[in-house]
Design an enzyme around this catalytic site. Structure first.
Site, PDB file in Angstrom:
ATOM      1  N   CYS A  33      32.191  47.306 -50.509  1.00  0.00           N
ATOM      2  CA  CYS A  33      33.529  46.928 -51.046  1.00  0.00           C
ATOM      3  C   CYS A  33      33.582  45.756 -52.160  1.00  0.00           C
ATOM      4  CB  CYS A  33      34.719  46.777 -49.945  1.00  0.00           C
ATOM      5  SG  CYS A  33      34.157  45.439 -49.027  1.00  0.00           S
ATOM      6  N   CYS A 102      35.803  44.854 -42.314  1.00  0.00           N
ATOM      7  CA  CYS A 102      36.179  43.564 -42.486  1.00  0.00           C
ATOM      8  C   CYS A 102      36.119  42.524 -41.626  1.00  0.00           C
ATOM      9  CB  CYS A 102      37.670  43.581 -42.978  1.00  0.00           C
ATOM     10  SG  CYS A 102      38.223  45.045 -44.155  1.00  0.00           S
TER      11      CYS A 102
HETATM   12 FE1  FES Z   1      35.723  45.131 -47.585  1.00  0.00          FE
HETATM   13 FE2  FES Z   1      37.975  44.661 -46.258  1.00  0.00          FE
HETATM   14  S1  FES Z   1      37.841  46.224 -47.552  1.00  0.00           S
HETATM   15  S2  FES Z   1      36.288  43.410 -46.268  1.00  0.00           S
END
Ligand code: FES
Length: 142
Positions: A33, A102
């Site tokens: 991400c 996360c």
């Molecule tokens: Fe990557 Fe939350 S979507 S840390």
């Protein structure tokens, strides 16, 4: 979808910011991400006197870092190293399954900062013996 606690820590994150002369600094990133989390520790007599974080990431990552800093503040380095992402999720009142990674970022950022401290002070922290700083990017791929 998100608990009140998550929303609170997202909107009013605790312990945000940079720290000068930190005793330990850890940064981890999730290559998938692209989110990045940095944790700074001020440690005296093996106690975490202060902690700050900077997170470039999603709302769950911000809430997770905020909660993680609250959970380790005032604790010993040996207690802090045992912080798990599960404990962070529990304290937040839950996270959606797609956001579990996360909270992993928060656990690993704390470990990375403790490892940095251990390296600088020649201390051995149980649980970090096999930790490798270069693994920081890899730790968060889930
Ligand atoms: Fe990557 Fe939350 S979507 S840390």
């Amino acid at each position: 979808m998100y608990s009140e606690i998550v929303m609170d820590h997202f909107r009013n994150p605790r312990n945000v910011g940079h720290m000068e002369n930190a005793d330990g600094v850890g940064q981890v990133g999730n290559p998938k991400c692209g989110d990045i989390m940095k944790i700074y520790l001020k440690i005296k007599d093996e106690l975490i006197e202060d902690v700050k974080f900077e997170t470039f990431g999603c709302g769950s990552a911000i809430a997770s870092s905020s909660m993680a800093t609250e959970l380790i503040k005032g604790k010993s380095i040996h207690e802090a190293v045992e912080l798990t992402n599960k404990a962070v999720i529990e304290a937040l009142g839950g996270l959606p399954p797609v956001k579990v990674h996360c909270s992993v970022l928060a656990e690993q950022a704390v470990k990375s900062a403790l490892y940095d401290y251990a390296q600088k002070t020649n201390k051995v922290i149980k649980g970090l013996e096999n930790y490798k700083a270069e693994d920081d990017e890899i730790h968060c791929q889930q």
